[in-house]
Design a protein around this motif. Structure first.
Motif, PDB file in Angstrom:
ATOM      1  N   GLN A  26       0.991  -1.374  -0.225  1.00  0.00           N
ATOM      2  CA  GLN A  26      -0.222  -0.016  -0.015  1.00  0.00           C
ATOM      3  C   GLN A  26       0.993   1.368   0.047  1.00  0.00           C
ATOM      4  O   GLN A  26       0.554   2.326  -0.775  1.00  0.00           O
ATOM      5  N   SER A  27       2.009   1.215   0.721  1.00  0.00           N
ATOM      6  CA  SER A  27       2.889   2.452   0.759  1.00  0.00           C
ATOM      7  C   SER A  27       3.619   2.393  -0.681  1.00  0.00           C
ATOM      8  O   SER A  27       3.642   3.895  -1.139  1.00  0.00           O
ATOM      9  N   ALA A  28       4.094   1.642  -1.145  1.00  0.00           N
ATOM     10  CA  ALA A  28       4.586   1.657  -2.446  1.00  0.00           C
ATOM     11  C   ALA A  28       3.956   2.018  -3.362  1.00  0.00           C
ATOM     12  O   ALA A  28       3.908   2.844  -4.198  1.00  0.00           O
ATOM     13  N   GLY A  29       2.490   1.692  -3.389  1.00  0.00           N
ATOM     14  CA  GLY A  29       1.431   2.142  -4.296  1.00  0.00           C
ATOM     15  C   GLY A  29       0.935   3.863  -4.051  1.00  0.00           C
ATOM     16  O   GLY A  29       0.923   4.358  -5.110  1.00  0.00           O
ATOM     17  N   LEU A  30       1.041   4.313  -2.911  1.00  0.00           N
ATOM     18  CA  LEU A  30       0.890   5.813  -2.564  1.00  0.00           C
ATOM     19  C   LEU A  30       2.133   6.373  -3.155  1.00  0.00           C
ATOM     20  O   LEU A  30       1.735   7.466  -3.453  1.00  0.00           O
ATOM     21  N   VAL A  31       3.075   6.053  -3.009  1.00  0.00           N
ATOM     22  CA  VAL A  31       4.296   6.556  -3.454  1.00  0.00           C
ATOM     23  C   VAL A  31       4.295   6.747  -4.971  1.00  0.00           C
ATOM     24  O   VAL A  31       4.646   7.626  -5.663  1.00  0.00           O
ATOM     25  N   ILE A  32       3.938   5.415  -5.884  1.00  0.00           N
ATOM     26  CA  ILE A  32       3.756   5.895  -6.991  1.00  0.00           C
ATOM     27  C   ILE A  32       2.628   6.736  -7.479  1.00  0.00           C
ATOM     28  O   ILE A  32       2.896   7.380  -8.467  1.00  0.00           O
ATOM     29  N   SER A  36       3.227  10.124  -9.582  1.00  0.00           N
ATOM     30  CA  SER A  36       2.415  10.223 -10.981  1.00  0.00           C
ATOM     31  C   SER A  36       1.811  11.527 -11.109  1.00  0.00           C
ATOM     32  O   SER A  36       1.275  11.966 -12.300  1.00  0.00           O
ATOM     33  N   LYS A  37       1.698  12.176  -9.968  1.00  0.00           N
ATOM     34  CA  LYS A  37       1.279  13.537 -10.183  1.00  0.00           C
ATOM     35  C   LYS A  37       2.077  14.726 -10.675  1.00  0.00           C
ATOM     36  O   LYS A  37       3.390  14.408 -10.678  1.00  0.00           O
ATOM     37  N   GLU A  38       1.458  15.724 -11.476  1.00  0.00           N
ATOM     38  CA  GLU A  38       2.161  16.596 -12.064  1.00  0.00           C
ATOM     39  C   GLU A  38       3.229  17.524 -11.069  1.00  0.00           C
ATOM     40  O   GLU A  38       4.334  17.396 -11.391  1.00  0.00           O
ATOM     41  N   LYS A  39       2.680  17.703  -9.932  1.00  0.00           N
ATOM     42  CA  LYS A  39       3.772  18.286  -8.883  1.00  0.00           C
ATOM     43  C   LYS A  39       3.542  17.530  -7.475  1.00  0.00           C
ATOM     44  O   LYS A  39       2.743  17.947  -6.582  1.00  0.00           O
ATOM     45  N   ARG A  43       7.276  16.032   0.798  1.00  0.00           N
ATOM     46  CA  ARG A  43       7.126  15.563   2.306  1.00  0.00           C
ATOM     47  C   ARG A  43       6.398  14.326   2.394  1.00  0.00           C
ATOM     48  O   ARG A  43       6.665  13.650   3.101  1.00  0.00           O
ATOM     49  N   HIS A  44       5.194  14.464   1.588  1.00  0.00           N
ATOM     50  CA  HIS A  44       4.385  13.229   1.496  1.00  0.00           C
ATOM     51  C   HIS A  44       5.063  11.951   0.933  1.00  0.00           C
ATOM     52  O   HIS A  44       4.980  10.833   1.566  1.00  0.00           O
ATOM     53  N   LEU A  45       5.785  12.473  -0.033  1.00  0.00           N
ATOM     54  CA  LEU A  45       6.511  11.285  -0.953  1.00  0.00           C
ATOM     55  C   LEU A  45       7.658  10.542   0.064  1.00  0.00           C
ATOM     56  O   LEU A  45       7.593   9.395   0.148  1.00  0.00           O
ATOM     57  N   ASP A  46       8.341  11.492   1.060  1.00  0.00           N
ATOM     58  CA  ASP A  46       9.288  11.218   1.858  1.00  0.00           C
ATOM     59  C   ASP A  46       8.711  10.239   3.119  1.00  0.00           C
ATOM     60  O   ASP A  46       9.183   9.197   3.475  1.00  0.00           O
ATOM     61  N   ARG A  47       7.546  10.534   3.553  1.00  0.00           N
ATOM     62  CA  ARG A  47       6.859   9.894   4.358  1.00  0.00           C
ATOM     63  C   ARG A  47       6.479   8.529   4.069  1.00  0.00           C
ATOM     64  O   ARG A  47       6.584   7.577   4.777  1.00  0.00           O
ATOM     65  N   GLN A  48       5.756   8.487   2.912  1.00  0.00           N
ATOM     66  CA  GLN A  48       5.422   6.854   2.327  1.00  0.00           C
ATOM     67  C   GLN A  48       6.514   6.164   2.014  1.00  0.00           C
ATOM     68  O   GLN A  48       6.547   4.957   2.418  1.00  0.00           O
TER      69      GLN A  48
END
Length: 117
Positions: A26-32, A36-39, A43-48
């Motif tokens: 699930q964490s890997a999915g949230l990172v991906i 995939s977002k434009e911006k 911080r969210h990416l680092d946490r996940q």
């Protein structure tokens, strides 16, 4: 009955491991998804990513512990609730006995041949 307690504990550990694997996926999915977002929010990416790394480390440690446990059981080391070691020792003793019988029969045949005129 102590064997069932150990078995139940092992099953609970494997169920927890399964949950951890799900959490890591699930964490890997949230990172991906964030990537995939434009911006992407760094911080969210680092946490996940940190959650993913922690989950993978926990899964790896638990899998190593399970493998060590199974190695002990499979190699005949004493284990509470398992009869594998006793059965293995018995089978090895029977194999040694069979080998000794064959060797004695060979020796008897050799002695008979030496005694014949």
């Amino acid at each position: 009955m102590a064997g069932f307690g150990v078995a139940n504990e092992r099953l609970r550990a494997l169920e927890e491991l399964e949950r951890e694997i799900g959490a890591s996926l699930q964490s890997a999915g949230l990172v991906i998804l964030e990537l995939s977002k434009e911006k992407p929010q760094e911080r969210h990416l680092d946490r996940q990513a940190a959650q993913f790394g922690a989950a993978v480390a926990k899964v790896e440690a638990e899998l190593s512990a399970q493998i060590r446990y199974l190695t002990q059981v499979a190699t005949g080391q004493p284990h509470e609730g398992s009869s594998y070691a006793a059965r293995k020792s018995c089978q090895l003793a029977l194999n040694r006995l069979d080998h000794a019988r064959r060797r004695l029969a060979e020796l008897a045949r050799a002695c008979e041949l030496m005694l014949e005129p």
